[in-house]
Scaffold this motif. Sequence first.
Motif, PDB file in Angstrom:
ATOM      1  N   ASP A   1       0.849  -1.188   0.000  1.00 35.82           N
ATOM      2  CA  ASP A   1       0.000   0.000   0.000  1.00 35.82           C
ATOM      3  C   ASP A   1       0.887   1.240   0.000  1.00 35.82           C
ATOM      4  O   ASP A   1       0.802   2.065  -0.898  1.00 35.82           O
ATOM      5  N   SER A   2       1.764   1.360   0.999  1.00 36.21           N
ATOM      6  CA  SER A   2       2.619   2.542   1.075  1.00 36.21           C
ATOM      7  C   SER A   2       3.903   2.186   1.816  1.00 36.21           C
ATOM      8  O   SER A   2       3.974   1.166   2.505  1.00 36.21           O
ATOM      9  N   ALA A   3       4.914   3.041   1.643  1.00 36.29           N
ATOM     10  CA  ALA A   3       6.183   2.804   2.338  1.00 36.29           C
ATOM     11  C   ALA A   3       6.891   4.127   2.555  1.00 36.29           C
ATOM     12  O   ALA A   3       6.893   5.003   1.680  1.00 36.29           O
ATOM     13  N   THR A   4       7.493   4.250   3.729  1.00 33.39           N
ATOM     14  CA  THR A   4       8.313   5.430   4.001  1.00 33.39           C
ATOM     15  C   THR A   4       9.413   5.033   4.986  1.00 33.39           C
ATOM     16  O   THR A   4       9.177   4.223   5.883  1.00 33.39           O
ATOM     17  N   GLY A   5      10.605   5.589   4.786  1.00 30.57           N
ATOM     18  CA  GLY A   5      11.724   5.222   5.660  1.00 30.57           C
ATOM     19  C   GLY A   5      11.933   3.724   5.659  1.00 30.57           C
ATOM     20  O   GLY A   5      12.079   3.115   4.607  1.00 30.57           O
ATOM     21  N   ASN A   6      11.906   3.105   6.855  1.00 33.36           N
ATOM     22  CA  ASN A   6      12.045   1.642   6.896  1.00 33.36           C
ATOM     23  C   ASN A   6      10.718   0.977   7.262  1.00 33.36           C
ATOM     24  O   ASN A   6      10.704  -0.111   7.817  1.00 33.36           O
ATOM     25  N   ARG A   7       9.607   1.641   6.948  1.00 37.07           N
ATOM     26  CA  ARG A   7       8.287   1.062   7.211  1.00 37.07           C
ATOM     27  C   ARG A   7       7.548   0.797   5.905  1.00 37.07           C
ATOM     28  O   ARG A   7       7.538   1.652   5.013  1.00 37.07           O
ATOM     29  N   VAL A   8       6.942  -0.379   5.831  1.00 36.11           N
ATOM     30  CA  VAL A   8       6.121  -0.757   4.684  1.00 36.11           C
ATOM     31  C   VAL A   8       4.741  -1.107   5.205  1.00 36.11           C
ATOM     32  O   VAL A   8       4.617  -1.812   6.210  1.00 36.11           O
ATOM     33  N   THR A   9       3.700  -0.623   4.560  1.00 37.97           N
ATOM     34  CA  THR A   9       2.326  -0.976   4.937  1.00 37.97           C
ATOM     35  C   THR A   9       1.676  -1.732   3.790  1.00 37.97           C
ATOM     36  O   THR A   9       1.765  -1.310   2.630  1.00 37.97           O
ATOM     37  N   ASP A  10       1.061  -2.870   4.127  1.00 35.31           N
ATOM     38  CA  ASP A  10       0.438  -3.671   3.066  1.00 35.31           C
ATOM     39  C   ASP A  10      -1.042  -3.307   2.919  1.00 35.31           C
ATOM     40  O   ASP A  10      -1.581  -2.511   3.694  1.00 35.31           O
ATOM     41  N   VAL A  11      -1.674  -3.881   1.902  1.00 34.88           N
ATOM     42  CA  VAL A  11      -3.061  -3.494   1.597  1.00 34.88           C
ATOM     43  C   VAL A  11      -4.057  -4.018   2.633  1.00 34.88           C
ATOM     44  O   VAL A  11      -5.219  -3.621   2.617  1.00 34.88           O
ATOM     45  N   ASP A  12      -3.605  -4.894   3.530  1.00 29.49           N
ATOM     46  CA  ASP A  12      -4.480  -5.321   4.623  1.00 29.49           C
ATOM     47  C   ASP A  12      -4.283  -4.458   5.871  1.00 29.49           C
ATOM     48  O   ASP A  12      -4.828  -4.763   6.930  1.00 29.49           O
ATOM     49  N   GLY A  13      -3.465  -3.426   5.730  1.00 29.63           N
ATOM     50  CA  GLY A  13      -3.316  -2.464   6.827  1.00 29.63           C
ATOM     51  C   GLY A  13      -2.249  -2.807   7.851  1.00 29.63           C
ATOM     52  O   GLY A  13      -2.173  -2.170   8.899  1.00 29.63           O
ATOM     53  N   HIS A  14      -1.416  -3.804   7.564  1.00 25.27           N
ATOM     54  CA  HIS A  14      -0.333  -4.144   8.501  1.00 25.27           C
ATOM     55  C   HIS A  14       0.920  -3.354   8.136  1.00 25.27           C
ATOM     56  O   HIS A  14       1.285  -3.286   6.962  1.00 25.27           O
ATOM     57  N   THR A  15       1.578  -2.827   9.149  1.00 24.99           N
ATOM     58  CA  THR A  15       2.827  -2.092   8.910  1.00 24.99           C
ATOM     59  C   THR A  15       3.999  -2.917   9.437  1.00 24.99           C
ATOM     60  O   THR A  15       3.910  -3.523  10.501  1.00 24.99           O
ATOM     61  N   TYR A  16       5.055  -2.945   8.649  1.00 24.47           N
ATOM     62  CA  TYR A  16       6.224  -3.778   8.951  1.00 24.47           C
ATOM     63  C   TYR A  16       7.469  -2.915   9.130  1.00 24.47           C
ATOM     64  O   TYR A  16       7.635  -1.907   8.443  1.00 24.47           O
ATOM     65  N   VAL A  17       8.355  -3.391  10.007  1.00 25.08           N
ATOM     66  CA  VAL A  17       9.733  -2.895  10.007  1.00 25.08           C
ATOM     67  C   VAL A  17      10.427  -3.627   8.868  1.00 25.08           C
ATOM     68  O   VAL A  17      10.473  -4.860   8.861  1.00 25.08           O
ATOM     69  N   ASP A  18      10.929  -2.891   7.909  1.00 28.94           N
ATOM     70  CA  ASP A  18      11.439  -3.491   6.679  1.00 28.94           C
ATOM     71  C   ASP A  18      12.963  -3.613   6.722  1.00 28.94           C
ATOM     72  O   ASP A  18      13.674  -2.612   6.633  1.00 28.94           O
ATOM     73  N   PHE A  19      13.421  -4.859   6.872  1.00 30.73           N
ATOM     74  CA  PHE A  19      14.863  -5.118   6.777  1.00 30.73           C
ATOM     75  C   PHE A  19      15.235  -5.639   5.391  1.00 30.73           C
ATOM     76  O   PHE A  19      16.391  -5.926   5.134  1.00 30.73           O
ATOM     77  N   ALA A  20      14.226  -5.810   4.522  1.00 30.39           N
ATOM     78  CA  ALA A  20      14.519  -6.260   3.147  1.00 30.39           C
ATOM     79  C   ALA A  20      14.975  -5.082   2.297  1.00 30.39           C
ATOM     80  O   ALA A  20      15.895  -5.197   1.496  1.00 30.39           O
ATOM     81  N   LEU A  21      14.307  -3.966   2.484  1.00 29.56           N
ATOM     82  CA  LEU A  21      14.674  -2.737   1.772  1.00 29.56           C
ATOM     83  C   LEU A  21      14.923  -3.005   0.289  1.00 29.56           C
ATOM     84  O   LEU A  21      15.958  -2.621  -0.282  1.00 29.56           O
ATOM     85  N   GLY A  22      13.933  -3.667  -0.309  1.00 28.63           N
ATOM     86  CA  GLY A  22      14.012  -3.913  -1.751  1.00 28.63           C
ATOM     87  C   GLY A  22      15.294  -4.623  -2.158  1.00 28.63           C
ATOM     88  O   GLY A  22      15.821  -4.373  -3.242  1.00 28.63           O
ATOM     89  N   ASP A  23      15.774  -5.553  -1.295  1.00 28.24           N
ATOM     90  CA  ASP A  23      17.034  -6.248  -1.547  1.00 28.24           C
ATOM     91  C   ASP A  23      18.136  -5.256  -1.982  1.00 28.24           C
ATOM     92  O   ASP A  23      18.860  -5.480  -2.938  1.00 28.24           O
ATOM     93  N   THR A  24      18.211  -4.152  -1.248  1.00 31.32           N
ATOM     94  CA  THR A  24      19.232  -3.107  -1.376  1.00 31.32           C
ATOM     95  C   THR A  24      18.778  -1.934  -2.248  1.00 31.32           C
ATOM     96  O   THR A  24      19.325  -0.835  -2.137  1.00 31.32           O
ATOM     97  N   GLY A  25      17.759  -2.142  -3.085  1.00 26.16           N
ATOM     98  CA  GLY A  25      17.273  -1.031  -3.914  1.00 26.16           C
ATOM     99  C   GLY A  25      16.820   0.155  -3.067  1.00 26.16           C
ATOM    100  O   GLY A  25      16.901   1.308  -3.498  1.00 26.16           O
TER     101      GLY A  25
END
Length: 455
Positions: free
Chosen positions: A58-82
């Motif tokens: 759904d959206s992403a900012t900094g190291n947070r990603v939010t999915d379309v079901d409304g869950h927000t994640y701490v993102d350590f994948a970071l687009g596999d470095t992208g």
Amino acid sequence: MADLDRTLLATLLDGEQAAYTDRHPRSRMLFEEAGNLFGRVPMTWMNMWSGGFPLYLDSATGNRVTDVDGHTYVDFALGDTGAMAGHSPAATVAAVQRRAGQLGGITTMLPTADAQWVGAELERRFGMPLWSFTLSATDANRWAIRLARLATGRPKVLVFAYCYHGSVDEAFALPGPDGKAESRPGNVAPPVDLDLTTRVATWNDLASVEAALAHGDVAAVLTEPALTNIGIVLPEPGFLEGVRELATRYGALLVIDETHTFSAGWGGATREWGLAPDVFVIGKSIGGGIPCGAYGLSAEVAAAVTRHTEAGDADIVDVGGVGGTLAGNALSTAAMRATLGEVLTPEAFAHMTALASAFTEGVQATLDELDVPWSISRLGARAEYRFARPAPRTGEESAAAADDALDAYLHLAMANRGILMTPFHNMALMCPETSRDDVDLHTRTFREVVGALFA
Ligand code: PMP
């Protein structure tokens, strides 16, 4: 050493799978509706996510990603470095908005002054004086290989077993029983026998490098400073110096691909470890997520290429095979300038590296406490756990430690607890916005999910 109970693992995995399916009805529905996409995903590798369907963004900012079901994640994948600069870093977004919006001209075939700024910055960081741009690291590697063949007049590339350099035909090779390169299992329809294009050596094994180079037909050694696509396999002391010395002795160029190992520091492993490449490749991160890649040439390699172009036996301007219509476009160069100039700064690297150290210590504490037969390796701002102890020394050893069921369990258990890990890896990367709290969340969660397995 604690034993892995496969029956327990299967039970735990079933539970995590059920929770994942329950938590993501919208992602699942979108996946089921995506009948016009090959493999139901925009790119077939997106089926690498565990769980039977990927999370939809759904959206992403900094190291947070939010999915379309409304869950927000701490993102350590970071687009596999992208997204090593964080998702949508403000400086990059401002530069992209200005170029795409106010100024206009996303891709025009005309250069902008940003490109020279970026070239000068890349020299400051990585030392290479002359730069060209691409739209992916894969493409940068392809041009690097072509130019190395031209400069040396030799046909082959030397790679390490279980390397990954993007979808570069020459690199999908393993050493065969007779020492000749053979296609890596799963390689899709290679254009020619790999033995015609490639020699393969074993990481951390200088004798294997020398044996391959001694044939005298290798144009370039193409390598990362550490293997990062089969876990992180670090170089042992003296190994990279030995590769450099052997390449020089046998007349091959050294192409260093820092697409992932840029995590080692502001100037990558090249600067941290004093490497001396002839050609340098980078991609993914330096545009803050906007497609881009770059390769840098030493003055000697550039001169060798120029000798051929001036003699008229190679064409790097028209249809000689070095190209990419959108390469170096105004949008991606504006993004690189902002990302390098304002986001991936020395201060950012110091912060990211300290957090990756804390992440590594947190994982190691659980491995020690529960006597788990795994290891964790770190390269600057990235760290990765692997199901082997001690840490593998070669690509072959690391490949042997792969475990799909463990990968699936850890990825799903983490996702169900609000943490995204890179699907191809058990890799965690820090970005400028990652915080100590995020790392501590991972440390606690890792203890919980590994503790359930090694109870
Ligand atoms: N080089 C290395 C070391 C990589 O890890 C990758 C991708 N994982 C690439 C090159 C290719 O990058 P891209 O897919 O963006 O072209």
